[in-house]
Design a protein around this motif. Sequence first.
Motif, PDB file in Angstrom:
ATOM      1  N   ASP A   1     -80.025 -72.020 -57.416  1.00  0.00           N
ATOM      2  CA  ASP A   1     -80.179 -70.721 -58.645  1.00  0.00           C
ATOM      3  C   ASP A   1     -80.259 -69.234 -57.629  1.00  0.00           C
ATOM      4  O   ASP A   1     -81.208 -68.512 -58.085  1.00  0.00           O
ATOM      5  CB  ASP A   1     -81.033 -70.400 -59.449  1.00  0.00           C
ATOM      6  CG  ASP A   1     -82.084 -71.146 -59.269  1.00  0.00           C
ATOM      7  OD1 ASP A   1     -82.643 -71.743 -57.854  1.00  0.00           O
ATOM      8  OD2 ASP A   1     -83.479 -71.909 -60.508  1.00  0.00           O
ATOM      9  N   LEU A   2     -79.987 -69.286 -56.334  1.00  0.00           N
ATOM     10  CA  LEU A   2     -80.488 -68.951 -55.563  1.00  0.00           C
ATOM     11  C   LEU A   2     -80.098 -67.463 -56.147  1.00  0.00           C
ATOM     12  O   LEU A   2     -78.672 -67.281 -55.881  1.00  0.00           O
ATOM     13  CB  LEU A   2     -80.218 -69.256 -54.401  1.00  0.00           C
ATOM     14  CG  LEU A   2     -79.663 -68.250 -52.636  1.00  0.00           C
ATOM     15  CD1 LEU A   2     -82.052 -68.199 -52.723  1.00  0.00           C
ATOM     16  CD2 LEU A   2     -79.353 -68.856 -51.526  1.00  0.00           C
ATOM     17  N   GLN A   3     -80.379 -65.990 -55.548  1.00  0.00           N
ATOM     18  CA  GLN A   3     -80.595 -65.009 -55.901  1.00  0.00           C
ATOM     19  C   GLN A   3     -79.903 -64.266 -54.349  1.00  0.00           C
ATOM     20  O   GLN A   3     -81.023 -64.020 -53.539  1.00  0.00           O
ATOM     21  CB  GLN A   3     -81.229 -63.702 -56.642  1.00  0.00           C
ATOM     22  CG  GLN A   3     -81.737 -64.712 -58.324  1.00  0.00           C
ATOM     23  CD  GLN A   3     -80.805 -65.352 -58.736  1.00  0.00           C
ATOM     24  OE1 GLN A   3     -80.159 -63.945 -59.714  1.00  0.00           O
ATOM     25  NE2 GLN A   3     -80.655 -66.197 -59.556  1.00  0.00           N
ATOM     26  N   PHE A   4     -78.711 -63.409 -54.391  1.00  0.00           N
ATOM     27  CA  PHE A   4     -78.695 -62.516 -53.860  1.00  0.00           C
ATOM     28  C   PHE A   4     -78.482 -60.824 -53.940  1.00  0.00           C
ATOM     29  O   PHE A   4     -77.526 -60.694 -54.874  1.00  0.00           O
ATOM     30  CB  PHE A   4     -76.977 -62.856 -53.182  1.00  0.00           C
ATOM     31  CG  PHE A   4     -76.938 -64.338 -52.526  1.00  0.00           C
ATOM     32  CD1 PHE A   4     -76.652 -64.389 -50.872  1.00  0.00           C
ATOM     33  CD2 PHE A   4     -76.541 -65.385 -53.331  1.00  0.00           C
ATOM     34  CE1 PHE A   4     -76.676 -65.526 -50.324  1.00  0.00           C
ATOM     35  CE2 PHE A   4     -76.648 -66.987 -52.559  1.00  0.00           C
ATOM     36  CZ  PHE A   4     -76.671 -66.705 -50.923  1.00  0.00           C
ATOM     37  N   GLY A   5     -78.184 -60.266 -53.104  1.00  0.00           N
ATOM     38  CA  GLY A   5     -78.241 -58.998 -53.090  1.00  0.00           C
ATOM     39  C   GLY A   5     -76.818 -58.687 -53.345  1.00  0.00           C
ATOM     40  O   GLY A   5     -75.714 -58.707 -54.310  1.00  0.00           O
ATOM     41  N   ARG A   6     -76.215 -58.666 -52.461  1.00  0.00           N
ATOM     42  CA  ARG A   6     -74.977 -58.795 -52.764  1.00  0.00           C
ATOM     43  C   ARG A   6     -74.444 -60.198 -51.587  1.00  0.00           C
ATOM     44  O   ARG A   6     -74.571 -60.145 -50.586  1.00  0.00           O
ATOM     45  CB  ARG A   6     -74.333 -57.333 -51.573  1.00  0.00           C
ATOM     46  CG  ARG A   6     -74.383 -55.736 -51.746  1.00  0.00           C
ATOM     47  CD  ARG A   6     -73.020 -55.980 -53.218  1.00  0.00           C
ATOM     48  NE  ARG A   6     -72.113 -56.628 -53.233  1.00  0.00           N
ATOM     49  CZ  ARG A   6     -70.923 -56.431 -53.995  1.00  0.00           C
ATOM     50  NH1 ARG A   6     -71.450 -56.478 -55.841  1.00  0.00           N
ATOM     51  NH2 ARG A   6     -69.881 -56.906 -53.676  1.00  0.00           N
ATOM     52  N   LEU A   7     -73.012 -60.485 -51.766  1.00  0.00           N
ATOM     53  CA  LEU A   7     -72.809 -61.912 -51.301  1.00  0.00           C
ATOM     54  C   LEU A   7     -70.775 -61.213 -50.998  1.00  0.00           C
ATOM     55  O   LEU A   7     -70.217 -61.096 -52.640  1.00  0.00           O
ATOM     56  CB  LEU A   7     -73.217 -62.918 -52.276  1.00  0.00           C
ATOM     57  CG  LEU A   7     -72.873 -64.390 -51.619  1.00  0.00           C
ATOM     58  CD1 LEU A   7     -73.188 -64.642 -49.941  1.00  0.00           C
ATOM     59  CD2 LEU A   7     -73.102 -65.513 -52.316  1.00  0.00           C
ATOM     60  N   GLU A   8     -71.366 -61.106 -49.728  1.00  0.00           N
ATOM     61  CA  GLU A   8     -69.637 -61.224 -49.438  1.00  0.00           C
ATOM     62  C   GLU A   8     -68.722 -62.539 -49.553  1.00  0.00           C
ATOM     63  O   GLU A   8     -69.102 -63.252 -49.019  1.00  0.00           O
ATOM     64  CB  GLU A   8     -69.099 -60.433 -48.287  1.00  0.00           C
ATOM     65  CG  GLU A   8     -69.960 -58.861 -48.919  1.00  0.00           C
ATOM     66  CD  GLU A   8     -69.082 -57.977 -50.083  1.00  0.00           C
ATOM     67  OE1 GLU A   8     -68.190 -58.489 -50.445  1.00  0.00           O
ATOM     68  OE2 GLU A   8     -69.670 -56.973 -50.658  1.00  0.00           O
TER      69      GLU A   8
END
Length: 327
Positions: free
Chosen positions: A35-42
């Motif tokens: 459930d890791l959160q990312f700001g922006r994952l491209e």
Amino acid sequence: MTDAPHGSHHWQIAAFPLMVYWRQDYRALSFYFPDLQFGRLEERPEASGFSSMLQLPRQGALRGLGRAYHTGELRQWQAYLDFLASHDNEEDYLKEAIRGQLAPVLPKTTDPAILWPLAHQLEQMLAEKEAGMYLVGKQQQALAAVLGPDLDEEGELAGAAISYNPSLRGGLPDPELARVRLKFWQAILTPCLKSPWAALVLETAASDSSPRCLWEEAAAAGGGVYHLKLELPDWHLNTAAAKSDSPHSKLQLEFRQALEDLLTGLSVDQEVLGEAGQAVQRLVQERLWPASGLPPKAAVWLELFGWQGRAPESELLTGPMMLWSRA
């Protein structure tokens, strides 16, 4: 900007830096931090299950932000924009501009909607640079596999070494840029998270501005810094093996609970800190490695930093932090 989805775990874990380009090195994150959160994952694969919390800034948002500043600050903002317009080399001028023109403004500005367009410009430049270095490295490995030892004899073919190794065995870190990126990260992402939360630094993405150097500075200055290094199997499971009733899934939950006990010990209950650290180490050695079936060389590092004893006043190192890197 959107609210962070809430997982079933007590602690929310968010990736640093704000903008990350997906790479194969991150596959094991889906096992250890599903459930890791990312700001922006491209460029993420759909199978990863990860998503982005932040929407891309609208085009032209950066120049329009000058309206949000007071008269004195606006002069600094205009000087910053003029500086951007007069330089062509993004890899050098943006860092210089962030330090020279923006630093006096940052402490007065906490609105994520104002900071995100500017942070995005910095993060995009740095992320694309790191992604390019990663691809060059892969190309060199492929070339070495074809040419063998002859590659070392050709100086023109041998690529320059990356200037910073996340383990600090070579090159120099950039603490000033690390502070700027961490300040952006906290101002923009913490409104999306619910306490308790912790950052997971992806060191290949953070590169020479990993917050590791800030913790090591604090330790060198005599601060009571706790540090634990775990060598984890580089385990990435397929969908079938990750079902909720599988033995692997039970191990996944056990590891997360042991890790959260350690994070809690670093934050609010240091009496259990030693026991929690030993428990997670035993779980890794006695359960995770045997169940993975992987050889010792198939490993990733997970390191934990935090304050041991009374935490000093720190604007940026406010709680426990984890770092993820290749072994």
